[in-house]
Design a protein around this motif. Structure first.
Motif, PDB file in Angstrom:
ATOM      1  N   VAL A   1     -11.604   4.638  -0.340  1.00  0.00           N
ATOM      2  CA  VAL A   1     -10.957   3.365  -0.663  1.00  0.00           C
ATOM      3  C   VAL A   1      -9.489   3.631  -0.986  1.00  0.00           C
ATOM      4  O   VAL A   1      -9.184   4.502  -1.789  1.00  0.00           O
ATOM      5  CB  VAL A   1     -11.630   2.674  -1.871  1.00  0.00           C
ATOM      6  N   LEU A   2      -8.594   2.881  -0.359  1.00  0.00           N
ATOM      7  CA  LEU A   2      -7.162   2.978  -0.655  1.00  0.00           C
ATOM      8  C   LEU A   2      -6.743   1.742  -1.438  1.00  0.00           C
ATOM      9  O   LEU A   2      -6.950   0.607  -0.980  1.00  0.00           O
ATOM     10  CB  LEU A   2      -6.359   3.072   0.645  1.00  0.00           C
ATOM     11  N   VAL A   3      -6.188   1.951  -2.625  1.00  0.00           N
ATOM     12  CA  VAL A   3      -5.655   0.848  -3.430  1.00  0.00           C
ATOM     13  C   VAL A   3      -4.139   0.879  -3.295  1.00  0.00           C
ATOM     14  O   VAL A   3      -3.507   1.867  -3.670  1.00  0.00           O
ATOM     15  CB  VAL A   3      -6.080   0.979  -4.907  1.00  0.00           C
ATOM     16  N   TRP A   4      -3.566  -0.199  -2.759  1.00  0.00           N
ATOM     17  CA  TRP A   4      -2.133  -0.241  -2.450  1.00  0.00           C
ATOM     18  C   TRP A   4      -1.474  -1.321  -3.306  1.00  0.00           C
ATOM     19  O   TRP A   4      -1.610  -2.518  -3.051  1.00  0.00           O
ATOM     20  CB  TRP A   4      -1.935  -0.554  -0.967  1.00  0.00           C
ATOM     21  N   ASP A   5      -0.739  -0.881  -4.306  1.00  0.00           N
ATOM     22  CA  ASP A   5      -0.100  -1.806  -5.232  1.00  0.00           C
ATOM     23  C   ASP A   5       1.263  -2.257  -4.702  1.00  0.00           C
ATOM     24  O   ASP A   5       2.085  -1.434  -4.296  1.00  0.00           O
ATOM     25  CB  ASP A   5       0.070  -1.119  -6.602  1.00  0.00           C
ATOM     26  N   ASP A   6       1.463  -3.577  -4.695  1.00  0.00           N
ATOM     27  CA  ASP A   6       2.765  -4.158  -4.341  1.00  0.00           C
ATOM     28  C   ASP A   6       3.196  -3.817  -2.917  1.00  0.00           C
ATOM     29  O   ASP A   6       4.382  -3.554  -2.657  1.00  0.00           O
ATOM     30  CB  ASP A   6       3.829  -3.697  -5.336  1.00  0.00           C
ATOM     31  N   ILE A   7       2.272  -3.837  -1.992  1.00  0.00           N
ATOM     32  CA  ILE A   7       2.590  -3.501  -0.606  1.00  0.00           C
ATOM     33  C   ILE A   7       3.669  -4.443  -0.062  1.00  0.00           C
ATOM     34  O   ILE A   7       3.659  -5.640  -0.320  1.00  0.00           O
ATOM     35  CB  ILE A   7       1.328  -3.541   0.293  1.00  0.00           C
TER      36      ILE A   7
ATOM     37  N   ILE B   1      -8.909  -1.321   2.361  1.00  0.00           N
ATOM     38  CA  ILE B   1      -7.670  -1.272   1.588  1.00  0.00           C
ATOM     39  C   ILE B   1      -7.725  -2.408   0.581  1.00  0.00           C
ATOM     40  O   ILE B   1      -7.922  -3.572   0.955  1.00  0.00           O
ATOM     41  CB  ILE B   1      -6.430  -1.430   2.476  1.00  0.00           C
ATOM     42  N   ILE B   2      -7.584  -2.075  -0.681  1.00  0.00           N
ATOM     43  CA  ILE B   2      -7.490  -3.070  -1.744  1.00  0.00           C
ATOM     44  C   ILE B   2      -6.008  -3.177  -2.091  1.00  0.00           C
ATOM     45  O   ILE B   2      -5.410  -2.206  -2.538  1.00  0.00           O
ATOM     46  CB  ILE B   2      -8.321  -2.647  -2.970  1.00  0.00           C
ATOM     47  N   PHE B   3      -5.415  -4.334  -1.868  1.00  0.00           N
ATOM     48  CA  PHE B   3      -3.971  -4.439  -2.006  1.00  0.00           C
ATOM     49  C   PHE B   3      -3.561  -5.696  -2.774  1.00  0.00           C
ATOM     50  O   PHE B   3      -4.328  -6.644  -2.928  1.00  0.00           O
ATOM     51  CB  PHE B   3      -3.304  -4.441  -0.627  1.00  0.00           C
TER      52      PHE B   3
END
Length: 288
Positions: A210-216, A243-245
């Motif tokens: 799982v990729l967590v992408w903050d403020d993409i 992707i959790i963004f």
């Protein structure tokens, strides 16, 4: 509140099926197990030929949790973020929390199931993006920004809480903050090491369950960054790796920041439940 308690109980039960519980200090590996002294195996018996047989120590699962927790690179300011301490102050935050809980409940039970079934992306977008607001006349900007504010509403808190829940369930989670991550990747690309550093960093992002992408989309756009956004989003899209963004852009302005191809894959609706919603509300950081 009763419904929220029911959701939390279900998520706790699910995480306990994947890992044994202990105090936080032990989970993070700060103390050595008195049974195995950090070896993670203990003596069981000798077989018929006199060879010693060792079995996994009870601490192995919680140590694995601790390693996943550290490897996730959770920002220091969100180390204590969880679903239990998320403050619901308005209908928007209630909707955000409910969708988060629904996503976690529907997530594959373990890594094997995730690899087989895949999972959808999850995202919080703005109703009116930051770039759209910046383009307004100064006399209109303040009113629209206040009416459709997307800052300080708890997006990152919820997604870090999601990350921690998934780590407890045994998934490898990797967290990036857009500006820092993109700058580091661009710097790595310029290094004179035959791409070793760059490829190592890219591999961490692509191989995570799982990729967590903050403020993409926050980083200043360039052609090179657009290519990197596409590479990451497309590779994970093909493998059905979620992707959790979150972003302060809306669905249109985000495309201007990360590229239309990456944006299309990131926001794909597909069949069944859709876990990308527009958010806005009061900036509780300023209110506090």
């Amino acid at each position: 509140m009763e419904a929220m308690a029911t959701v939390m109980q279900k998520l706790r039960e699910r995480s306990m099926m994947s890992t044994s519980n202990s105090n936080e200090t032990n989970k993070l590996g700060e103390t050595k197990c008195p049974k195995c002294f950090g070896m993670e195996v203990v003596f069981s018996h000798k077989d018929d030929d006199g060879y010693e047989i060792y079995i996994p120590c009870v601490c192995r699962d919680r140590n694995a949790w601790g390693r996943r927790f550290k490897n996730a690179l959770i920002p220091e300011e969100f180390v204590h973020a969880n679903l239990e301490n998320y403050q619901i102050n308005d209908d928007n935050q209630r909707e955000m929390f409910d969708l988060t809980a629904k996503y976690l409940e529907s997530f594959p039970a373990d890594r094997k199931a995730l690899q087989k079934e895949g999972a959808k992306n999850f995202g919080f977008t703005a109703t009116i993006g930051e770039q759209r607001i910046r383009a307004l006349r100064p006399e209109d900007r303040s009113e629209i920004k206040h009416k459709h504010n997307n800052f300080g509403i708890g997006k990152t808190h919820l997604q870090i809480a999601m990350a921690k829940q998934l780590i407890k369930q045994g998934f490898n989670v990797f967290i990036v903050s857009d500006v820092t991550f993109m700058d580091e990747m661009m710097n790595a690309k310029r290094m004179n090491d035959d791409g070793e550093t760059y490829n190592k960093m890219l591999s961490s992002v692509l191989k995570a369950d799982v990729l967590v992408w903050d403020d993409i989309g926050k980083a200043k756009p360039t052609e090179a960054k657009e290519g990197l956004y596409y590479t990451i989003v497309n590779e994970r899209y093909k493998r059905k790796q979620p992707i959790i963004f979150n972003t302060n852009e809306d669905k249109s302005t985000l495309a201007d920041r990360i590229g239309y191809a990456a944006n299309s894959r990131l926001l794909e609706r597909g069949q069944g439940e859709y876990y990308v919603i527009e958010t806005e509300g009061i900036d509780w950081r300023l209110k506090k």
